[in-house]
Design an enzyme around this catalytic site. Structure first.
Site, PDB file in Angstrom:
ATOM      1  CE1 TYR A   6     -12.817   0.639  -2.023  1.00  0.00           C
ATOM      2  CE2 TYR A   6     -14.053  -0.476  -0.303  1.00  0.00           C
ATOM      3  CZ  TYR A   6     -12.906  -0.326  -1.047  1.00  0.00           C
ATOM      4  OH  TYR A   6     -11.849  -1.156  -0.813  1.00  0.00           O
TER       5      TYR A   6
ATOM      6  CE  LYS B 257     -12.391  -2.371  -4.212  1.00  0.00           C
ATOM      7  NZ  LYS B 257     -11.358  -2.605  -5.257  1.00  0.00           N
TER       8      LYS B 257
HETATM    9  P1  NAI Z   1      -3.471   1.962  -1.213  1.00  0.00           P
HETATM   10  O1  NAI Z   1      -4.088   3.318  -1.183  1.00  0.00           O
HETATM   11  O2  NAI Z   1      -2.283   1.710  -0.364  1.00  0.00           O
HETATM   12  O3  NAI Z   1      -3.097   1.541  -2.692  1.00  0.00           O
HETATM   13  C1  NAI Z   1      -3.872   1.853  -3.794  1.00  0.00           C
HETATM   14  C2  NAI Z   1      -2.953   2.264  -4.914  1.00  0.00           C
HETATM   15  O4  NAI Z   1      -3.727   2.484  -6.091  1.00  0.00           O
HETATM   16  C3  NAI Z   1      -2.202   3.563  -4.618  1.00  0.00           C
HETATM   17  O5  NAI Z   1      -0.808   3.371  -4.801  1.00  0.00           O
HETATM   18  C4  NAI Z   1      -2.777   4.534  -5.629  1.00  0.00           C
HETATM   19  O6  NAI Z   1      -1.845   5.516  -6.081  1.00  0.00           O
HETATM   20  C5  NAI Z   1      -3.207   3.628  -6.757  1.00  0.00           C
HETATM   21  N1  NAI Z   1      -4.249   4.226  -7.584  1.00  0.00           N
HETATM   22  C6  NAI Z   1      -5.357   4.886  -7.165  1.00  0.00           C
HETATM   23  N2  NAI Z   1      -6.073   5.299  -8.208  1.00  0.00           N
HETATM   24  C7  NAI Z   1      -5.415   4.891  -9.335  1.00  0.00           C
HETATM   25  C8  NAI Z   1      -5.679   4.996 -10.716  1.00  0.00           C
HETATM   26  N3  NAI Z   1      -6.766   5.639 -11.165  1.00  0.00           N
HETATM   27  N4  NAI Z   1      -4.811   4.429 -11.573  1.00  0.00           N
HETATM   28  C9  NAI Z   1      -3.705   3.784 -11.143  1.00  0.00           C
HETATM   29  N5  NAI Z   1      -3.395   3.676  -9.841  1.00  0.00           N
HETATM   30  C10 NAI Z   1      -4.251   4.207  -8.938  1.00  0.00           C
HETATM   31  O7  NAI Z   1      -4.663   0.949  -0.825  1.00  0.00           O
HETATM   32  P2  NAI Z   1      -4.659  -0.633  -0.603  1.00  0.00           P
HETATM   33  O8  NAI Z   1      -5.237  -0.885   0.714  1.00  0.00           O
HETATM   34  O9  NAI Z   1      -3.380  -1.206  -0.968  1.00  0.00           O
HETATM   35  O10 NAI Z   1      -5.791  -1.075  -1.652  1.00  0.00           O
HETATM   36  C11 NAI Z   1      -5.551  -1.916  -2.772  1.00  0.00           C
HETATM   37  C12 NAI Z   1      -6.872  -2.445  -3.264  1.00  0.00           C
HETATM   38  O11 NAI Z   1      -7.457  -3.298  -2.288  1.00  0.00           O
HETATM   39  C13 NAI Z   1      -7.923  -1.390  -3.557  1.00  0.00           C
HETATM   40  O12 NAI Z   1      -8.669  -1.763  -4.683  1.00  0.00           O
HETATM   41  C14 NAI Z   1      -8.778  -1.413  -2.329  1.00  0.00           C
HETATM   42  O13 NAI Z   1     -10.058  -0.913  -2.578  1.00  0.00           O
HETATM   43  C15 NAI Z   1      -8.771  -2.886  -2.012  1.00  0.00           C
HETATM   44  N6  NAI Z   1      -9.116  -3.222  -0.658  1.00  0.00           N
HETATM   45  C16 NAI Z   1      -8.254  -2.958   0.359  1.00  0.00           C
HETATM   46  C17 NAI Z   1      -8.587  -3.319   1.649  1.00  0.00           C
HETATM   47  C18 NAI Z   1      -7.639  -3.168   2.756  1.00  0.00           C
HETATM   48  O14 NAI Z   1      -7.946  -3.676   3.851  1.00  0.00           O
HETATM   49  N7  NAI Z   1      -6.512  -2.497   2.586  1.00  0.00           N
HETATM   50  C19 NAI Z   1      -9.899  -3.905   1.965  1.00  0.00           C
HETATM   51  C20 NAI Z   1     -10.709  -4.184   0.821  1.00  0.00           C
HETATM   52  C21 NAI Z   1     -10.318  -3.842  -0.439  1.00  0.00           C
END
Ligand code: NAI
Length: 307
Positions: free
Chosen positions: A165, A169
């Site tokens: 990851y 990232k």
């Molecule tokens: P989340 O798990 O709630 O949302 C991620 C969404 O991406 C999900 O709805 C999932 O179905 C969708 N997804 C996954 N693989 C996919 C694909 N191949 N094609 C299309 N959709 C896909 O997670 P969150 O926290 O909302 O994360 C959003 C972004 O922010 C991610 O890139 C995560 O790595 C990044 N991030 C989040 C942090 C946090 O504190 N929540 C911290 C640092 C980065």
């Protein structure tokens, strides 16, 4: 100043939950038409379902906005093309792309299955590259575009158990730096968000009493700004969480120019290590070329002096 997105069309990947949903709502609230992309799988990237994207489309429509769903995986180059086609066919253009979709498969690298390294890299790095690649021609046509990539402090600063990851990232920064230069002449700005927010990704990691402080909406405020005409910067990394908003930058120390008339070897480096790594007087560079220019200029000046 009131930032609006009337007439603008956006794609938000992974917009079926968490941060992506919040970004999609933030843009729609201010007038954007939004393609809500989501594969609808689990946190570790297994399974798929149309319900996550459909629910957010329904939410946007319920508040009087316009939205369309797309269920493709960002890690599928043809899927990325279909996502852009959904925007152009449904709403006539594409102005904004938020690369947000993501999965996790945490384990220390020595114990990590290569399949887990590949799966995470595919979604974050390949996915962001494929979607950006597919979006660029549609944006170039209008001489306007705003692209946001999503990095993580795991990649920028390090975090145990997230080699796949963190590497993927951190690669967002490299992707941004190059696309910034390639897309500049088309009025396309690309920036990177480093978020922290309470979502299914973090609900088991953050202490429960901290979760309410980390509202996704706080991150979406910064993302919406980066997607707006008001944002004229390109190539910025913005850390946003719990109301904290800061710029992160890759910096170079002023550096040491070793005497090339004398041997340069490991011992020379050891002798100069403290000065090499001293960050007082540090600087960032606009491009690889700018760094080279600095090195050449300083070297030429030294040569002239010693001549
Ligand atoms: P989340 O798990 O709630 O949302 C991620 C969404 O991406 C999900 O709805 C999932 O179905 C969708 N997804 C996954 N693989 C996919 C694909 N191949 N094609 C299309 N959709 C896909 O997670 P969150 O926290 O909302 O994360 C959003 C972004 O922010 C991610 O890139 C995560 O790595 C990044 N991030 C989040 C942090 C946090 O504190 N929540 C911290 C640092 C980065």
């Amino acid at each position: 100043m009131t930032i609006r997105f009337d007439g603008r069309v956006a794609i938000v990947t992974g917009a079926g939950s968490g941060l992506g949903r919040s970004h999609a709502l933030a843009l729609a609230e201010r007038g954007a038409k939004v393609v809500v992309n989501d594969l609808g799988g689990s946190l570790n990237g297994q399974g798929q379902s149309s319900s996550a994207a459909d629910a957010v489309v329904a939410e946007i429509k319920a508040m009087g906005g316009e939205a369309a769903a797309n269920y493709d995986s960002v890690a599928d180059a043809a899927g990325a093309e279909r996502m852009v086609a959904t925007a152009v066919d449904t709403f006539g253009r594409l102005d904004i792309l938020i690369n947000n979709a993501g999965i996790l498969r945490d384990k220390s690298l020595a114990k990590m299955d290569p399949a887990d390294f590949e799966a995470v890299t595919k979604v974050h790095l390949y996915g962001s590259a494929y979607c950006t690649r597919a979006a660029l021609p549609a944006m170039q046509k209008n001489n306007f575009g705003r692209i946001v990539l999503t990095t993580s402090n795991s990649g920028l600063f390090g975090n145990f158990g997230q080699a796949n990851y963190g590497a993927a990232k951190a690669a967002m920064v490299g992707l941004m730096n190059v696309v910034r230069i390639e897309a500049a002449k088309y009025g396309i700005k690309i920036n990177t968000i480093a978020p922290m927010a309470a979502t299914r990704m973090t609900e088991n990691v953050m202490p429960a009493d901290m979760l309410p402080l980390f509202k996704p909406e706080y991150v979406s405020a910064a993302v919406a700004y980066l997607c707006s005409e008001a944002c004229e910067d390109s190539g910025q990394i913005i850390s946003a969480s719990a109301g904290y908003v800061a710029r992160v930058q890759v910096m170079s120390s002023a550096g040491v120019f070793l005497d090339t008339n004398k041997p340069i070897n490991a011992d020379t480096i050891a002798q100069n290590w403290a000065s090499i790594t001293d960050m007082s007087g540090c600087q960032g560079f606009e491009s690889a070329g700018a760094e080279m220019e600095y090195i050449v200029q300083q070297t030429m000046a030294r040569l002239k002096k010693s001549a």
